[in-house]
Design an enzyme around this catalytic site. Sequence first.
Site, PDB file in Angstrom:
ATOM      1  N   ARG A  50       0.865  -1.178   0.000  1.00  0.00           N
ATOM      2  CA  ARG A  50       0.000   0.000   0.000  1.00  0.00           C
ATOM      3  C   ARG A  50       0.905   1.231   0.000  1.00  0.00           C
ATOM      4  O   ARG A  50       2.114   1.116   0.157  1.00  0.00           O
ATOM      5  CB  ARG A  50      -1.023  -0.008   1.138  1.00  0.00           C
ATOM      6  CG  ARG A  50      -0.703  -0.676   2.429  1.00  0.00           C
ATOM      7  CD  ARG A  50       0.414  -0.046   3.194  1.00  0.00           C
ATOM      8  NE  ARG A  50       0.189   1.387   3.341  1.00  0.00           N
ATOM      9  CZ  ARG A  50       1.119   2.279   3.556  1.00  0.00           C
ATOM     10  NH1 ARG A  50       2.394   1.925   3.653  1.00  0.00           N
ATOM     11  NH2 ARG A  50       0.845   3.560   3.685  1.00  0.00           N
ATOM     12  N   GLY A  51       0.263   2.396  -0.174  1.00  0.00           N
ATOM     13  CA  GLY A  51       1.065   3.616  -0.378  1.00  0.00           C
ATOM     14  C   GLY A  51       1.195   3.821  -1.884  1.00  0.00           C
ATOM     15  O   GLY A  51       1.615   2.902  -2.608  1.00  0.00           O
ATOM     16  N   ALA A  52       0.820   5.019  -2.346  1.00  0.00           N
ATOM     17  CA  ALA A  52       0.671   5.246  -3.783  1.00  0.00           C
ATOM     18  C   ALA A  52       1.907   4.867  -4.614  1.00  0.00           C
ATOM     19  O   ALA A  52       1.790   4.108  -5.587  1.00  0.00           O
ATOM     20  CB  ALA A  52       0.257   6.698  -4.016  1.00  0.00           C
ATOM     21  N   ARG A  93      -7.065  -0.488  -7.108  1.00  0.00           N
ATOM     22  CA  ARG A  93      -7.390   0.546  -6.110  1.00  0.00           C
ATOM     23  C   ARG A  93      -7.641   1.853  -6.868  1.00  0.00           C
ATOM     24  O   ARG A  93      -6.866   2.205  -7.760  1.00  0.00           O
ATOM     25  CB  ARG A  93      -6.253   0.728  -5.075  1.00  0.00           C
ATOM     26  CG  ARG A  93      -6.194  -0.442  -4.081  1.00  0.00           C
ATOM     27  CD  ARG A  93      -5.344  -0.131  -2.874  1.00  0.00           C
ATOM     28  NE  ARG A  93      -6.039   0.704  -1.912  1.00  0.00           N
ATOM     29  CZ  ARG A  93      -5.438   1.232  -0.837  1.00  0.00           C
ATOM     30  NH1 ARG A  93      -4.143   1.020  -0.611  1.00  0.00           N
ATOM     31  NH2 ARG A  93      -6.124   1.975   0.018  1.00  0.00           N
ATOM     32  N   GLN A 196      -2.117   2.428   9.842  1.00  0.00           N
ATOM     33  CA  GLN A 196      -0.816   2.563   9.156  1.00  0.00           C
ATOM     34  C   GLN A 196       0.182   3.297  10.043  1.00  0.00           C
ATOM     35  O   GLN A 196       1.389   3.056   9.949  1.00  0.00           O
ATOM     36  CB  GLN A 196      -0.992   3.348   7.843  1.00  0.00           C
ATOM     37  CG  GLN A 196      -1.651   2.582   6.718  1.00  0.00           C
ATOM     38  CD  GLN A 196      -3.156   2.790   6.698  1.00  0.00           C
ATOM     39  OE1 GLN A 196      -3.772   3.108   7.711  1.00  0.00           O
ATOM     40  NE2 GLN A 196      -3.762   2.603   5.545  1.00  0.00           N
ATOM     41  N   ASP A 237      -1.925  10.561  -2.243  1.00  0.00           N
ATOM     42  CA  ASP A 237      -2.326   9.550  -3.230  1.00  0.00           C
ATOM     43  C   ASP A 237      -2.657  10.171  -4.571  1.00  0.00           C
ATOM     44  O   ASP A 237      -2.605   9.506  -5.599  1.00  0.00           O
ATOM     45  CB  ASP A 237      -3.515   8.748  -2.716  1.00  0.00           C
ATOM     46  CG  ASP A 237      -3.048   7.808  -1.631  1.00  0.00           C
ATOM     47  OD1 ASP A 237      -2.898   8.258  -0.477  1.00  0.00           O
ATOM     48  OD2 ASP A 237      -2.780   6.645  -1.962  1.00  0.00           O
ATOM     49  N   ASN A 247      -5.397  12.277   0.342  1.00  0.00           N
ATOM     50  CA  ASN A 247      -4.503  11.452   1.164  1.00  0.00           C
ATOM     51  C   ASN A 247      -5.363  10.691   2.169  1.00  0.00           C
ATOM     52  O   ASN A 247      -6.592  10.824   2.205  1.00  0.00           O
ATOM     53  CB  ASN A 247      -3.443  12.312   1.851  1.00  0.00           C
ATOM     54  CG  ASN A 247      -2.319  11.467   2.438  1.00  0.00           C
ATOM     55  OD1 ASN A 247      -1.786  10.568   1.768  1.00  0.00           O
ATOM     56  ND2 ASN A 247      -1.960  11.697   3.688  1.00  0.00           N
ATOM     57  N   LYS A 248      -4.718   9.898   2.981  1.00  0.00           N
ATOM     58  CA  LYS A 248      -5.401   9.028   3.944  1.00  0.00           C
ATOM     59  C   LYS A 248      -6.451   9.781   4.748  1.00  0.00           C
ATOM     60  O   LYS A 248      -6.217  10.916   5.175  1.00  0.00           O
ATOM     61  CB  LYS A 248      -4.329   8.420   4.869  1.00  0.00           C
ATOM     62  CG  LYS A 248      -4.837   7.477   5.933  1.00  0.00           C
ATOM     63  CD  LYS A 248      -5.724   6.367   5.406  1.00  0.00           C
ATOM     64  CE  LYS A 248      -5.105   5.577   4.274  1.00  0.00           C
ATOM     65  NZ  LYS A 248      -6.085   4.688   3.584  1.00  0.00           N
TER      66      LYS A 248
HETATM   67  O1  MRU Z   1      -4.500   3.116   2.076  1.00  0.00           O
HETATM   68  P1  MRU Z   1      -3.021   3.330   1.974  1.00  0.00           P
HETATM   69  O2  MRU Z   1      -2.266   2.784   3.131  1.00  0.00           O
HETATM   70  O3  MRU Z   1      -2.497   2.855   0.632  1.00  0.00           O
HETATM   71  O4  MRU Z   1      -2.872   4.897   2.004  1.00  0.00           O
HETATM   72  C1  MRU Z   1      -1.580   5.441   1.910  1.00  0.00           C
HETATM   73  C2  MRU Z   1      -1.553   6.904   2.045  1.00  0.00           C
HETATM   74  O5  MRU Z   1      -2.568   7.559   2.172  1.00  0.00           O
HETATM   75  C3  MRU Z   1      -0.218   7.549   1.942  1.00  0.00           C
HETATM   76  O6  MRU Z   1      -0.156   8.682   2.744  1.00  0.00           O
HETATM   77  C4  MRU Z   1       0.014   7.975   0.482  1.00  0.00           C
HETATM   78  O7  MRU Z   1      -0.178   6.892  -0.373  1.00  0.00           O
HETATM   79  C5  MRU Z   1       1.359   8.533   0.281  1.00  0.00           C
HETATM   80  S1  MRU Z   1       2.553   7.235   0.361  1.00  0.00           S
HETATM   81  C6  MRU Z   1       4.069   7.858  -0.027  1.00  0.00           C
END
Ligand code: MRU
Length: 342
Positions: A50-52, A93, A196, A237, A247-248
């Site tokens: 996970r994480g963009a 996603r 996270q 994201d 973002n999250k």
């Molecule tokens: O749902 P996730 O864990 O994939 O969400 C991740 C985030 O929101 C991060 O902050 C974002 O992807 C930036 S990662 C460098």
Amino acid sequence: MQQSTVVHAVRWDEQGLALLDQRILPETVAYLPLGSIQVVAQAITDMVVRGAPAIGITAAYGVVIAASARFKEDAINWKVLIKADLALLRAARPTAINLMWACDVMQAKIDVLDGDPAEPLLVLAKTIHADDDANNKKMGMLGADLIDVGSSVLTHCNAGALATGGWGTALGVIRSGFFTDKISGVFADETRPWLQGSRLTAWELMQDQIPVTLIADVAAATLMQQGKVQWVIVGSDRIVANGDVANKIGTYSTAVLAKHHGVKFMVVAPTSTIDMSIADGSQIPIETRAESEVSEYVAGEPLGSVWNPVFDVTPANLVDVIVTEKGVVHNPTTEKMQALMS
Ligand code: MRU
């Protein structure tokens, strides 16, 4: 500067693709081998990775796996057959634009290839991976430069090595800032509901011996009221043309709090996270995940239905600075974003 000691989220070796299974961190550190495009897409959906940026890198390797299989299946028509695989990946996603970006880059290479695609596509996927790490390190220095010596910061979610090709975006700035004495203290929101922050960010920072204090998301207001942080630093994201930032979930409320308390708000993301095709944040597709991610913390049967949007949109007017590998944008506007991306 100290090198990152953290494990890598995405690995490609003689055995092929393996992902550090982030669903079971920090208790268990285990890599999951992935051998088909279906398994790669499912792993992205299920948040093994996970994480963009890490999702984008995984998708690039996924295209390598798909292309090898399709070429073996039908060396004449593989470019037609692989379109279904790319569609499957893109749907894994919806919010993280790096996934679509990586698919576009791989598709453009496929379009000009002749013969066996495995090697040239692997070279490209490895380049995407290495470039992300290099961009993280550039952003780390650019972001750290903006911070006064001895500052304390708050971060939300995990935008670290676990979410990228290496150094991290928000955590890249925090790493660079810590190792150059700009940052003396880090607070991490636990980041409900998937945690996270507590499961990944706290663990990742501790791997690098960076002292971190975990807080409940709802403690951020008190943290700022008491003047304990000077910056909020987050990843993204998807950043759109006017500088709005997805973002999250919980990032937006943190930005509102920061504005109220005079705390600076920094977003750190590579340009592969910027989507200039969307004018403003209202058009960003926001992923909604399973109710169980929220309700599993409720003792007994949940009393009502659950709504679990996993990203939110922070309006550009709450963002002090966006840090990219191409430079920084203060007080983002459409004109400034266009200038950055032109
Ligand atoms: O749902 P996730 O864990 O994939 O969400 C991740 C985030 O929101 C991060 O902050 C974002 O992807 C930036 S990662 C460098």
